[in-house]
Design a protein around this motif. Structure first.
Motif, PDB file in Angstrom:
ATOM      1  N   LYS A 323       9.327  81.100  42.764  1.00  0.00           N
ATOM      2  CA  LYS A 323      10.637  81.259  42.143  1.00  0.00           C
ATOM      3  C   LYS A 323      11.593  80.166  42.606  1.00  0.00           C
ATOM      4  N   VAL A 324      12.613  79.927  41.804  1.00  0.00           N
ATOM      5  CA  VAL A 324      13.682  79.026  42.221  1.00  0.00           C
ATOM      6  C   VAL A 324      14.461  79.714  43.338  1.00  0.00           C
ATOM      7  N   ARG A 325      14.590  79.067  44.472  1.00  0.00           N
ATOM      8  CA  ARG A 325      15.249  79.688  45.618  1.00  0.00           C
ATOM      9  C   ARG A 325      16.755  79.778  45.373  1.00  0.00           C
ATOM     10  N   PRO A 326      17.418  80.795  45.921  1.00  0.00           N
ATOM     11  CA  PRO A 326      18.874  80.924  45.749  1.00  0.00           C
ATOM     12  C   PRO A 326      19.627  79.775  46.421  1.00  0.00           C
ATOM     13  N   ILE A 327      20.717  79.381  45.815  1.00  0.00           N
ATOM     14  CA  ILE A 327      21.588  78.370  46.424  1.00  0.00           C
ATOM     15  C   ILE A 327      22.297  79.027  47.604  1.00  0.00           C
ATOM     16  N   LEU A 328      22.299  78.357  48.757  1.00  0.00           N
ATOM     17  CA  LEU A 328      22.863  78.994  49.942  1.00  0.00           C
ATOM     18  C   LEU A 328      23.941  78.133  50.578  1.00  0.00           C
ATOM     19  N   ILE A 329      24.782  78.789  51.344  1.00  0.00           N
ATOM     20  CA  ILE A 329      25.757  78.094  52.184  1.00  0.00           C
ATOM     21  C   ILE A 329      25.557  78.566  53.615  1.00  0.00           C
ATOM     22  N   ASN A 330      25.627  77.626  54.537  1.00  0.00           N
ATOM     23  CA  ASN A 330      25.472  77.892  55.957  1.00  0.00           C
ATOM     24  C   ASN A 330      26.814  77.626  56.632  1.00  0.00           C
ATOM     25  N   ASN A 331      27.207  78.509  57.501  1.00  0.00           N
ATOM     26  CA  ASN A 331      28.548  78.401  58.098  1.00  0.00           C
ATOM     27  C   ASN A 331      28.662  77.398  59.241  1.00  0.00           C
ATOM     28  N   TRP A 332      27.544  76.800  59.671  1.00  0.00           N
ATOM     29  CA  TRP A 332      27.558  76.036  60.912  1.00  0.00           C
ATOM     30  C   TRP A 332      28.586  74.907  60.907  1.00  0.00           C
ATOM     31  N   GLU A 333      28.489  74.005  59.928  1.00  0.00           N
ATOM     32  CA  GLU A 333      29.412  72.867  59.926  1.00  0.00           C
ATOM     33  C   GLU A 333      30.864  73.299  59.713  1.00  0.00           C
ATOM     34  N   THR A 335      32.286  76.165  60.941  1.00  0.00           N
ATOM     35  CA  THR A 335      32.877  76.928  62.047  1.00  0.00           C
ATOM     36  C   THR A 335      32.297  76.608  63.416  1.00  0.00           C
ATOM     37  N   TYR A 336      31.088  76.055  63.473  1.00  0.00           N
ATOM     38  CA  TYR A 336      30.354  75.938  64.728  1.00  0.00           C
ATOM     39  C   TYR A 336      30.345  77.294  65.436  1.00  0.00           C
ATOM     40  N   PHE A 337      30.685  77.361  66.722  1.00  0.00           N
ATOM     41  CA  PHE A 337      30.644  78.638  67.442  1.00  0.00           C
ATOM     42  C   PHE A 337      31.914  79.477  67.220  1.00  0.00           C
ATOM     43  N   ASP A 338      32.916  78.882  66.665  1.00  0.00           N
ATOM     44  CA  ASP A 338      34.236  79.515  66.590  1.00  0.00           C
ATOM     45  C   ASP A 338      34.427  80.224  65.251  1.00  0.00           C
ATOM     46  N   GLY A 364      25.640  81.321  67.133  1.00  0.00           N
ATOM     47  CA  GLY A 364      26.896  81.761  67.717  1.00  0.00           C
ATOM     48  C   GLY A 364      27.209  83.224  67.549  1.00  0.00           C
ATOM     49  N   TRP A 365      26.321  83.970  66.889  1.00  0.00           N
ATOM     50  CA  TRP A 365      26.630  85.378  66.576  1.00  0.00           C
ATOM     51  C   TRP A 365      26.173  86.349  67.656  1.00  0.00           C
ATOM     52  N   PHE A 366      25.455  85.844  68.692  1.00  0.00           N
ATOM     53  CA  PHE A 366      24.871  86.771  69.671  1.00  0.00           C
ATOM     54  C   PHE A 366      25.363  86.446  71.074  1.00  0.00           C
ATOM     55  N   GLY A 367      25.444  87.475  71.911  1.00  0.00           N
ATOM     56  CA  GLY A 367      25.808  87.297  73.315  1.00  0.00           C
ATOM     57  C   GLY A 367      27.163  86.627  73.478  1.00  0.00           C
ATOM     58  N   LYS A 368      27.275  85.807  74.484  1.00  0.00           N
ATOM     59  CA  LYS A 368      28.486  85.008  74.731  1.00  0.00           C
ATOM     60  C   LYS A 368      28.202  83.560  74.329  1.00  0.00           C
ATOM     61  N   ARG A 369      27.810  83.422  73.081  1.00  0.00           N
ATOM     62  CA  ARG A 369      27.353  82.120  72.593  1.00  0.00           C
ATOM     63  C   ARG A 369      28.552  81.292  72.123  1.00  0.00           C
ATOM     64  N   ASN A 370      29.289  80.761  73.072  1.00  0.00           N
ATOM     65  CA  ASN A 370      30.459  79.949  72.746  1.00  0.00           C
ATOM     66  C   ASN A 370      30.193  78.454  72.882  1.00  0.00           C
ATOM     67  N   ASN A 371      29.003  78.110  73.380  1.00  0.00           N
ATOM     68  CA  ASN A 371      28.599  76.704  73.483  1.00  0.00           C
ATOM     69  C   ASN A 371      27.080  76.666  73.626  1.00  0.00           C
ATOM     70  N   ASP A 372      26.550  75.471  73.824  1.00  0.00           N
ATOM     71  CA  ASP A 372      25.093  75.287  73.905  1.00  0.00           C
ATOM     72  C   ASP A 372      24.511  75.652  75.262  1.00  0.00           C
ATOM     73  N   LYS A 373      25.324  76.142  76.182  1.00  0.00           N
ATOM     74  CA  LYS A 373      24.869  76.332  77.548  1.00  0.00           C
ATOM     75  C   LYS A 373      24.597  77.783  77.918  1.00  0.00           C
ATOM     76  N   SER A 374      24.696  78.704  76.942  1.00  0.00           N
ATOM     77  CA  SER A 374      24.445  80.105  77.291  1.00  0.00           C
ATOM     78  C   SER A 374      23.907  80.878  76.099  1.00  0.00           C
ATOM     79  N   SER A 375      23.275  82.002  76.425  1.00  0.00           N
ATOM     80  CA  SER A 375      22.895  83.041  75.462  1.00  0.00           C
ATOM     81  C   SER A 375      21.714  82.705  74.570  1.00  0.00           C
ATOM     82  N   LEU A 376      21.198  81.495  74.619  1.00  0.00           N
ATOM     83  CA  LEU A 376      20.028  81.162  73.810  1.00  0.00           C
ATOM     84  C   LEU A 376      18.785  81.267  74.685  1.00  0.00           C
ATOM     85  N   GLY A 377      18.097  82.390  74.550  1.00  0.00           N
ATOM     86  CA  GLY A 377      16.880  82.588  75.323  1.00  0.00           C
ATOM     87  C   GLY A 377      17.084  83.264  76.658  1.00  0.00           C
ATOM     88  N   ASP A 378      18.310  83.720  76.979  1.00  0.00           N
ATOM     89  CA  ASP A 378      18.508  84.389  78.265  1.00  0.00           C
ATOM     90  C   ASP A 378      18.818  85.870  78.066  1.00  0.00           C
TER      91      ASP A 378
END
Length: 388
Positions: A323-333, A335-338, A364-378
């Motif tokens: 099927k033709v995949r749905p057009i999507l928008i990603n919030n990263w650029e 908002t980043y973590f904020d 950025g949606w989980f834990g205290k993920r306010n930067n690249d130094k925490s919450s990813l994999g801990d």
């Protein structure tokens, strides 16, 4: 039927490709040919006299596996080149195994590979499969070699199934496939990279000795893609012979090229033997990942398009495959973590007005993920709240 066995030669073929294996007088599987479609009656294996100091078969001093092209070489069976299979006994002794032909069968279709991703059939008749069984009489260990050829595309899928013997053994190396080329006049290509800069094309000429790619990271990772192309030195995008190899596996892997003394070249692919030791109890089996092989006589472009067609139709799954995949928008650029709920809902509303159908909430949606130094994999699991 695109698989025949005549005059001790297995010929696996379709309109585009041929793959030939000779069953020798000593029941060894010798690799004869892989490439564009040929008449198997007009091909023969290059017989070399044994090299000095090479072991030979019984009193037949002209027959040595050390100089013959093999289909699935074993450790300790005369051949001093890289083996496709190695195992040891529980007391630490390495087995000097000698795998000889036992039987074969040809089946319509392509069997599923239990527990591993693999190419599948959409309808009956897309593939035909040859299964060759070889075995070692002393240890009782045997290996089933699988070759599934597409009816319409220049594709062969290969894997192996190692079956336990008389006692428990430890596998220390079990390749998915091995191919001996009659010369080493090639260059090879791999796709290296890193996080956010994956799949950079790297090319090099094949040199004497060992070369190749591997991952020891527990995953294939963005650093090394489990893919290699071997091509003639004049091959380009739309011209020349190219052999493409893609391992359908995301764990530690290795793809090896060995250009040896007499100008031949061995290619092997499979699970990385580094730090690999798998106990195979009596009655158990070990199944290797699937290697997809594509041959192109019209350059890299034809090889690439063949892989794309196959993986779209015979590897991808789910309702969105065709099927033709749905057009999507990603919030990263945006908002980043904020971000908070109001920001995200506002993005969704504006996106909907533009016809965008899917919203993806990024990092950025989980834990205290306010930067690249925490919450990813801990993360830690609170087992007190698990059911049961």
């Amino acid at each position: 039927m695109p698989i025949e066995f005549n005059n001790n030669i297995f010929h696996i073929y379709n309109d585009s490709i041929s793959y030939c294996i000779e069953l020798s007088k000593y029941k060894d599987l010798l690799h004869i040919y892989y490439g564009k479609r040929i008449d198997s009656n007009n091909i023969y294996i290059l017989k070399r006299d044994r090299a000095s100091f090479s072991a030979y078969e019984g009193k037949d001093y002209k027959y040595s596996l050390d100089v013959l092209p093999q289909e699935y070489p074993m450790f300790g069976a005369q051949d001093m080149r890289s083996p496709a299979l190695e195992f040891e006994y529980e007391d630490g002794r390495y087995d000097m195994c000698n795998m000889r032909y036992k039987s074969h069968k040809i089946i319509q279709g392509k069997p599923d590979i239990e527990g591993l991703p693999h190419i599948y059939e959409n309808s009956s008749g897309e593939f035909t499969t040859l299964i060759i069984t070889v075995g070692d009489d002393i240890s009782g260990v045997s290996v089933e070699l699988y070759y599934s050829i597409s009816e319409t595309m220049p594709i062969i899928c290969r894997h192996s199934r190692v079956l336990s013997g008389k006692t428990a053994v430890y596998l220390t190396n079990a390749a998915s496939a091995s191919i001996d080329f009659s010369d080493s006049d090639f260059k090879y290509m791999n796709l290296h990279g890193a996080w956010i800069r994956e799949k950079h094309i790297e090319m090099a000429e094949v040199k004497k000795g060992f070369q190749g790619i591997e991952s020891r990271r527990g995953a294939s990772s963005p650093n090394e893609n489990p893919f290699m192309a071997i091509m003639r030195k004049d091959a380009v995008e739309d011209f020349g012979e190219v052999y493409g190899f893609s391992l359908v596996y995301s764990g530690n892997f290795k793809m090896l090229l060995e250009a040896e003394t007499y100008g031949t070249m061995r290619f092997q692919a499979g699970v990385n033997p580094h730090n690999f030791k798998w106990k195979l109890n009596k009655g158990e089996q070990f199944i290797t990942p699937e290697l997809v092989m594509v041959y192109s006589k019209n350059g890299l472009g034809e090889m690439s398009r063949t892989f794309h067609r196959l993986y779209r139709r015979n590897l991808c799954r789910g309702i969105w495959r065709d099927k033709v995949r749905p057009i999507l928008i990603n919030n990263w650029e945006a908002t980043y973590f904020d971000f908070n709920e109001d920001k995200l809902i506002n993005i969704c509303k504006k996106a909907s007005e533009l016809g965008i159908e899917l919203f993806v909430l990024d990092d950025g949606w989980f834990g205290k993920r306010n930067n690249d130094k925490s919450s990813l994999g801990d993360w830690f699991v609170n087992t007190d709240k698990l059911p049961g």
